[in-house]
Each structure stands twice: as structure tokens, then as C-alpha cells.
Motif scaffolding. Structure first.
Motif, short mmCIF file in Angstrom:
data_model
loop_
_atom_site.label_atom_id
_atom_site.label_comp_id
_atom_site.label_asym_id
_atom_site.label_seq_id
_atom_site.Cartn_x
_atom_site.Cartn_y
_atom_site.Cartn_z
N ARG A 1 55.90 31.98 61.72
CA ARG A 1 54.79 31.86 62.57
C ARG A 1 54.72 33.22 63.31
O ARG A 1 53.78 33.47 63.83
N ASP B 1 48.75 28.46 67.87
CA ASP B 1 48.84 26.94 67.85
C ASP B 1 50.32 26.40 67.98
O ASP B 1 50.62 25.26 67.71
N SER B 2 51.01 27.02 68.69
CA SER B 2 52.64 26.48 68.96
C SER B 2 53.10 27.10 70.43
O SER B 2 52.58 28.07 70.61
#
Length: 325
Positions: free
Chosen positions: A223, A299-300
Motif C-alpha cells: 500500500r 483508504d487505510s
């Protein structure tokens, strides 16, 4: 029509008020940021504050585009790598160069850069069927810079990327692309390519574009980049074309789905511009700025924390360069 306009206004006001009430004061002077960063990201007791901020962002995330949007039309739906990452009709570019059997759609969204409206275009890696649309995008919007955030960009069978080999020319639908030069850039792990693009029927109107491809430092399954230095170096590449007086088109940020890596880069660029120009660090609103157009970006919590680390490392670099001078 009036009721729809009023409804849009109420929605806007609701989100503006919710944003103000929930986010509070989350912009920090650069001079104080070292202590803020240590508290939020290093001190385990305060890591919960970072998670709460991220949860606030989740509540402010815009809804997905409606079922009747262009992205979900029968002619366009297969042009999306993921139906979870599609543009709204008000934020997408409209392709104008005609090509047989092609619509005006491409999975991409405009996002304002720090100093320029619609300064960025976030887009996915093209599918075999949408390579022509990608080059139409570059040509139509006079994009002078492409930041490709994927080490692997093979989209055809075999080992063919979406551009031709050095000194070679390739026609994609109504657009012809020539790779003029390929070399290592000044940034470690980044390859620089110079390409020319023209509509096949109008060979005299040639547009040149530079593509910077990240070749190392961000493993395919991760990520996050291996270090903040990767993004810090890449953001320097796009500072030059982003002034208001510059008449070139938006900078294209490209990753596999047009959100995960591109969104992180876009938020990082916006954040670092704010640090350099306004002398403030505001990660929360830099993320929200990107998510307003690409809700799937950042998204994290891990990516959110990474963005908090960037200004701290950026300040270290600035101090190093100041000492050298």
C-alpha cells in the motif's frame, strides 16, 4: 429543477457544517509540527487520535456516482478496471478527439492542484481496449507530464506496454504515438520518457509529453512506498508545471486503479505545497481534498499515518539543504 438546486445546496451546506464541527483545528504551523508528529505518530498513547481523524474522513466520504452516470453506461462500463473506482459526471474529463467506435468517456477525474484548478488528472492504467482513450486524453488536454506509479505496466499479451519502443511509432485508433527518448531521470529509480502524440489525420499538430515511471521503491503488493523519500522526490518533478501562469494541461497521475497510488501521491503533493507556501501542515484536509473527487483514495490508517510522516521528513531535507548552502 429549483428543488434539485436547493437539494444540492443543502447537501453542500450539510457537509460544510459537518466538516467544520468534526474536523476542528487540524492545521498545524510548520514550526510546531515536529511535536505534533511525535505525539500523533510516535507516541502509542495518542495513536487513537489519528484513527479518530481517519474515521471522521470516512463519514465525510462522498457517495458513489448514480447508476445513470456515464461510467456505468453500456458503452463504457467495460472501460473501468474496477466498478468500485469510477468518476462522477461532474468531475470527469470529456474526450473530444474522435476515434471510430469510441465515446467521450475515460475513467479519470480532475483534482485541483495547490495553485491551479484541475491541475491533476487521476486515471487508471489503460486496458487493452482503452489505450486509444488514454492518448486521446493526453492530446485533448495538452498534458505535458505523466507520473506513472507502477513498476509493471504490461497490459497486452507478451511484454508490450501502452507506448511504443524507442524511436518507434505506434498508432492507437485515431492517435499516433512516438517514443523519442528514454533515459534514467535525475530521481533514483525513475525512468524518464519523452513522447510525441498527434492525431493521425493531422500529423502537423504534434504534442510532446514527458512520462516519469517509478521503477523501484514501491513494491507491487504494498500500500505504501518503501520510504517517504520516494514520494518526496517524485513530488519535486511536478512542482515546475503547477504554477497558475503555466498554460500546459493537467499533470496525469496514473496507477493501476487510478486511486490507490495516484490518490496518495496527489494528497502528498497538495500537503507539501501547503507546507512550502503557507507554512502549515494539514493532512486531514489534503486527504479530504482528494477524496471529494476520488473517494477511494487513502483508504487505510496506514496511508493516513504515512502522510503525517511526509512533512516531518520534508523538513529534515530542507534543513539539510540549508546547511549545505
Amino acid at each position: 429543477m429549483l428543488s434539485l438546486c436547493l437539494q444540492d445546496q443543502y447537501v453542500f451546506l450539510y457537509h460544510a457544517l459537518l466538516d467544520g464541527l468534526q474536523s476542528g483545528h487540524l492545521a498545524y504551523p510548520v514550526s510546531q509540527y515536529k511535536h505534533v508528529y511525535m505525539r500523533l505518530c510516535i507516541d502509542d498513547e495518542h495513536m487513537g487520535d489519528l484513527k479518530k481523524q481517519f474515521q471522521m474522513l470516512e463519514t465525510l466520504k462522498p457517495a458513489q456516482p448514480p447508476p445513470n452516470c456515464a461510467a456505468l453506461m453500456k458503452a463504457n462500463i467495460t472501460k473501468n478496471r474496477s466498478l468500485d473506482v469510477i468518476p462522477g459526471d461532474k468531475t470527469r474529463p470529456i474526450l473530444s478527439t474522435k476515434s471510430p467506435g469510441r465515446s467521450d468517456y475515460i475513467n479519470a477525474v480532475f483534482i485541483d492542484s495547490f495553485g491551479k484548478p484541475d491541475g491533476y488528472l487521476l486515471t487508471q492504467m489503460p486496458l487493452p481496449d482503452t489505450v486509444v482513450d488514454f492518448w486521446r486524453l493526453v492530446f485533448d488536454y495538452k498534458c505535458a507530464t505523466i507520473i506513472l506509479l507502477e513498476e509493471t505496466c504490461i497490459i497486452y499479451k507478451g511484454d508490450t506496454p501502452y507506448w511504443p519502443g524507442v524511436d518507434q511509432q505506434q498508432t492507437y485508433g485515431s492517435v499516433t504515438v512516438t517514443l523519442l527518448q528514454e533515459r534514467d531521470s535525475n530521481v533514483t529509480g525513475v525512468t524518464e520518457r519523452t513522447l510525441s502524440v498527434h492525431v493521425t489525420a493531422k500529423p502537423k499538430r504534434v504534442h510532446k509529453v514527458k512520462q516519469y515511471q517509478l521503477m523501484s521503491g514501491w513494491p507491487k503488493t504494498d500500500r505504501l512506498p518503501s520510504s517517504t523519500s520516494t514520494l518526496l522526490s517524485l513530488t519535486e518533478l511536478v512542482k515546475q508545471p503547477m504554477s497558475e501562469d503555466d498554460h500546459t494541461g493537467p499533470v496525469i497521475l496514473q496507477c493501476m486503479n487510478g486511486a490507490s497510488r495516484s490518490g496518495l501521491f496527489c494528497a502528498a503533493s497538495h500537503l507539501l505545497w501547503s507546507v512550502a507556501v503557507d507554512q502549515y501542515v494539514d493532512v486531514f484536509h489534503s486527504v479530504q481534498h482528494v477524496r471529494n473527487k476520488r473517494p477511494q483514495a487513502i483508504d487505510s490508517v496506514e496511508q493516513y499515518k504515512f502522510l503525517h510522516q511526509l512533512p516531518a521528513d520534508y523538513q529534515k531535507l530542507v534543513r539539510i539543504y540549508e546547511n549545505i548552502d
